[in-house]
Scaffold this motif. Structure first.
Motif, PDB file in Angstrom:
ATOM      1  N   THR A 217       7.648  10.377   2.730  1.00 19.90           N
ATOM      2  CA  THR A 217       7.358  11.003   4.030  1.00 19.90           C
ATOM      3  C   THR A 217       6.215  10.365   4.812  1.00 19.90           C
ATOM      4  OG1 THR A 217       5.911  12.658   2.975  1.00 19.90           O
ATOM      5  CG2 THR A 217       8.238  13.231   3.246  1.00 19.90           C
ATOM      6  N   PHE A 218       5.420   9.492   4.209  1.00 16.71           N
ATOM      7  CA  PHE A 218       4.377   8.804   4.965  1.00 16.71           C
ATOM      8  C   PHE A 218       4.975   7.657   5.778  1.00 16.71           C
ATOM      9  CE2 PHE A 218       0.967  10.064   1.687  1.00 16.71           C
ATOM     10  CZ  PHE A 218       0.388  10.994   2.545  1.00 16.71           C
ATOM     11  N   SER A 219       4.316   7.293   6.871  1.00 21.17           N
ATOM     12  CA  SER A 219       4.599   6.021   7.527  1.00 21.17           C
ATOM     13  C   SER A 219       3.844   4.938   6.751  1.00 21.17           C
ATOM     14  CB  SER A 219       4.110   6.041   8.974  1.00 21.17           C
ATOM     15  OG  SER A 219       2.691   6.133   9.026  1.00 21.17           O
ATOM     16  N   VAL A 220       4.118   3.680   7.054  1.00 22.92           N
ATOM     17  CA  VAL A 220       3.405   2.594   6.373  1.00 22.92           C
ATOM     18  C   VAL A 220       1.896   2.695   6.587  1.00 22.92           C
ATOM     19  CG1 VAL A 220       3.082   0.091   6.268  1.00 22.92           C
ATOM     20  CG2 VAL A 220       5.396   1.047   6.336  1.00 22.92           C
ATOM     21  N   PRO A 221       1.407   2.854   7.852  1.00 29.45           N
ATOM     22  CA  PRO A 221      -0.038   2.990   8.031  1.00 29.45           C
ATOM     23  C   PRO A 221      -0.622   4.203   7.314  1.00 29.45           C
ATOM     24  CG  PRO A 221       1.012   2.482  10.124  1.00 29.45           C
ATOM     25  CD  PRO A 221       2.104   2.793   9.153  1.00 29.45           C
ATOM     26  N   GLU A 222       0.106   5.323   7.311  1.00 29.11           N
ATOM     27  CA  GLU A 222      -0.381   6.519   6.624  1.00 29.11           C
ATOM     28  C   GLU A 222      -0.462   6.289   5.118  1.00 29.11           C
ATOM     29  OE1 GLU A 222       1.262  10.066   9.586  1.00 29.11           O
ATOM     30  OE2 GLU A 222       2.553   9.250   8.007  1.00 29.11           O
ATOM     31  N   ALA A 223       0.547   5.627   4.557  1.00 29.01           N
ATOM     32  CA  ALA A 223       0.543   5.353   3.116  1.00 29.01           C
ATOM     33  C   ALA A 223      -0.623   4.455   2.740  1.00 29.01           C
ATOM     34  CB  ALA A 223       1.866   4.719   2.703  1.00 29.01           C
ATOM     35  N   LYS A 224      -0.904   3.457   3.582  1.00 22.51           N
ATOM     36  CA  LYS A 224      -2.049   2.577   3.318  1.00 22.51           C
ATOM     37  C   LYS A 224      -3.357   3.366   3.392  1.00 22.51           C
ATOM     38  CE  LYS A 224      -0.039  -1.739   5.108  1.00 22.51           C
ATOM     39  NZ  LYS A 224      -0.185  -2.767   6.159  1.00 22.51           N
ATOM     40  N   GLN A 225      -3.474   4.245   4.384  1.00 23.22           N
ATOM     41  CA  GLN A 225      -4.672   5.066   4.528  1.00 23.22           C
ATOM     42  C   GLN A 225      -4.852   5.963   3.311  1.00 23.22           C
ATOM     43  OE1 GLN A 225      -4.637   7.565   8.010  1.00 23.22           O
ATOM     44  NE2 GLN A 225      -6.565   8.578   7.509  1.00 23.22           N
ATOM     45  N   PHE A 226      -3.753   6.559   2.860  1.00 23.63           N
ATOM     46  CA  PHE A 226      -3.803   7.403   1.668  1.00 23.63           C
ATOM     47  C   PHE A 226      -4.291   6.596   0.463  1.00 23.63           C
ATOM     48  CE2 PHE A 226      -1.698   8.817  -2.238  1.00 23.63           C
ATOM     49  CZ  PHE A 226      -2.156  10.118  -2.336  1.00 23.63           C
ATOM     50  N   CYS A 227      -3.729   5.419   0.271  1.00 21.40           N
ATOM     51  CA  CYS A 227      -4.122   4.589  -0.869  1.00 21.40           C
ATOM     52  C   CYS A 227      -5.616   4.254  -0.834  1.00 21.40           C
ATOM     53  CB  CYS A 227      -3.298   3.299  -0.895  1.00 21.40           C
ATOM     54  SG  CYS A 227      -1.561   3.532  -1.354  1.00 21.40           S
ATOM     55  N   ARG A 228      -6.121   3.919   0.347  1.00 21.25           N
ATOM     56  CA  ARG A 228      -7.551   3.619   0.462  1.00 21.25           C
ATOM     57  C   ARG A 228      -8.387   4.849   0.105  1.00 21.25           C
ATOM     58  NH1 ARG A 228      -5.798   0.908   5.193  1.00 21.25           N
ATOM     59  NH2 ARG A 228      -6.472   2.657   6.508  1.00 21.25           N
ATOM     60  N   GLY A 229      -7.899   6.024   0.496  1.00 20.60           N
ATOM     61  CA  GLY A 229      -8.660   7.249   0.267  1.00 20.60           C
ATOM     62  C   GLY A 229      -8.688   7.710  -1.176  1.00 20.60           C
ATOM     63  N   VAL A 230      -7.703   7.253  -1.986  1.00 18.52           N
ATOM     64  CA  VAL A 230      -7.648   7.698  -3.390  1.00 18.52           C
ATOM     65  C   VAL A 230      -7.743   6.519  -4.357  1.00 18.52           C
ATOM     66  CG1 VAL A 230      -6.308   9.751  -2.799  1.00 18.52           C
ATOM     67  CG2 VAL A 230      -5.103   7.651  -3.438  1.00 18.52           C
ATOM     68  N   GLU A 231      -8.148   5.370  -3.849  1.00 22.23           N
ATOM     69  CA  GLU A 231      -8.186   4.140  -4.654  1.00 22.23           C
ATOM     70  C   GLU A 231      -9.016   4.316  -5.924  1.00 22.23           C
ATOM     71  OE1 GLU A 231      -6.579   0.378  -5.032  1.00 22.23           O
ATOM     72  OE2 GLU A 231      -6.699   1.172  -3.000  1.00 22.23           O
ATOM     73  N   ASP A 232     -10.058   5.134  -5.866  1.00 20.45           N
ATOM     74  CA  ASP A 232     -10.935   5.309  -7.022  1.00 20.45           C
ATOM     75  C   ASP A 232     -10.555   6.518  -7.873  1.00 20.45           C
ATOM     76  OD1 ASP A 232     -11.630   7.206  -5.152  1.00 20.45           O
ATOM     77  OD2 ASP A 232     -13.801   7.012  -5.440  1.00 20.45           O
ATOM     78  N   CYS A 233      -9.368   7.083  -7.643  1.00 19.65           N
ATOM     79  CA  CYS A 233      -8.933   8.270  -8.400  1.00 19.65           C
ATOM     80  C   CYS A 233      -8.086   7.916  -9.623  1.00 19.65           C
ATOM     81  CB  CYS A 233      -8.164   9.230  -7.490  1.00 19.65           C
ATOM     82  SG  CYS A 233      -9.191  10.057  -6.259  1.00 19.65           S
TER      83      CYS A 233
END
Length: 386
Positions: A217-233
């Motif tokens: 359900t994410f767009s490509v930019p949204e998915a990238k933003q999500f990944c950056r936000g949880v990269e350290d999880c």
């Protein structure tokens, strides 16, 4: 072992209100599946599942019609032991003799979509049938078990940021050492998904595997933003970040992050999985035996995963029949190391069959019963068939 009958039953069972959950698919109040039954002249029966939707709810009337009106006439009188030959016959139609003679496909127009789902249920039922005739589990016909038991991960996680930790720790308290939560448009904003994941990781600690699933359900930019936000999880994987229609976009997301990307539950046949692999779109391959083309095609996907050194993690969100099909494939596949176990409201997992499927201390043992190891509860079938 000649096939005398092929039946398909659309089952729709209400989910108890206290076990219902809401996601991007809305509030799920019913669970649907197509039960496929193949009977031989001597009365032996095999069972499989065909899906009209990846999730819990879907209208199965088209699959029932396809099986009983289109595919059944092609199957009557065939030797049920010739599983590969039957798969080619259904996939290639009237040109199957060319396909078998030339060693390559001459597919029918319906080589994707509900026709393949219908074939999936038939194929799984044939594996169940043959293994029962030989009095062995299906996985013995697939090469035998690669391990004696396999860890299962709890699949659920719909709660909001204030309760997601509690919900996931509820799964951990049942013995699971891996859990999966849903993210994506159901959270309204990317930041909300990020906040929920961060809350989950904080509540779980560092030693529990945490997966996320965006249902495409994410767009490509949204998915990238999500990944950056949880990269350290320390996510074990990020599942279906964007639409399965955009495999190049999925590859773009994967190239932007160190988080492993999982996909494949919405794909038909090993050809679709090959295409995902070729564009370097995934790290974890997730075929659904009730969609991909049955156990036969799921095993071909397993071989692809082994060849490309990817992890195989069959999608097992469905009835007991598709779960056990995925389980047999996983145990027989060297590339599979963990199996999905639904923690949502799922009467098709527990009330549809006479046997009890159990996970003990977070592990599930290798199947030992003949065939898939399942017997339908016909009272349940008769009550909920449409």
């Amino acid at each position: 072992m000649k096939i005398s009958n092929v039946e398909a039953f659309w089952l729709r069972c209400p989910i108890p209100k206290e076990k219902q959950h809401a996601s991007d698919y809305g509030l799920l109040t019913d669970f649907d599946m197509t039960l496929v039954v193949v009977t031989t002249e001597d009365g032996l029966q095999g069972f499989g599942e065909a899906k009209a939707a990846v999730g819990s709810s879907g209208v199965c009337s088209s699959i029932v019609h396809c099986i009983e009106q289109e595919l059944k006439p092609l199957l009557i009188g065939k030797d049920a032991r010739h599983i590969s030959r039957i798969w080619e016959h259904l996939y290639n139609g009237t040109r199957d003799h060319y396909a078998l003679k030339r060693g390559r496909k001459f597919p029918i127009l319906g080589r994707r979509g509900l026709t393949i789902s219908a074939m999936s249920g038939i194929d799984t039922a044939l594996w169940d049938l043959k293994a029962k005739a030989l009095n062995v589990p299906v996985l013995e016909l697939l090469g035998g078990a690669c391990r004696d038991q396999m860890p299962a991960y709890a699949s659920g996680g719909w709660a909001g940021v204030d309760r997601i930790g509690e919900q996931l720790n509820g799964y951990v308290s049942k013995g699971f050492s891996g859990v999966k939560m849903r993210v994506g448009v159901m959270d309204d904003t990317v930041q909300s998904s990020i906040a929920r994941v961060r809350a989950a990781r904080e509540a779980l600690g560092d030693n529990i595997k945490l997966m996320t699933d965006a249902h495409g359900t994410f767009s490509v930019p949204e998915a990238k933003q999500f990944c950056r936000g949880v990269e350290d999880c320390n996510l074990y994987w990020f599942e279906e970040p964007i639409s399965p229609d955009n495999r190049h976009g999925t590859a773009e997301v994967r190239a932007s992050t160190s988080i492993p990307i999982a996909a494949g539950e919405s794909e038909y046949t090993s050809f679709d999985i090959r295409d995902l692999i070729e564009v370097r779109a995934l790290d974890v391959v997730q075929p659904d035996s009730a969609i991909i083309g049955g156990i036969s095609e799921a095993m071909r996907v397993g071989h692809l995963a082994s060849t490309y050194q990817l992890e195989l993690a069959p999608h097992c969100w469905g009835s007991a029949f598709s779960f056990m099909a995925g389980l047999h494939v996983a145990f027989a596949s060297p590339a599979a190391t963990i199996i999905e176990f639904s923690l949502g409201g799922n009467p098709m997992m527990y009330e549809l069959v006479q046997e009890q499927i159990t996970v003990k201390d977070g592990f599930i043992d290798v199947p030992t019963g003949p065939g898939l190891g399942l017997t339908p509860n016909w009272d349940f079938v008769n009550e909920y068939k449409q």
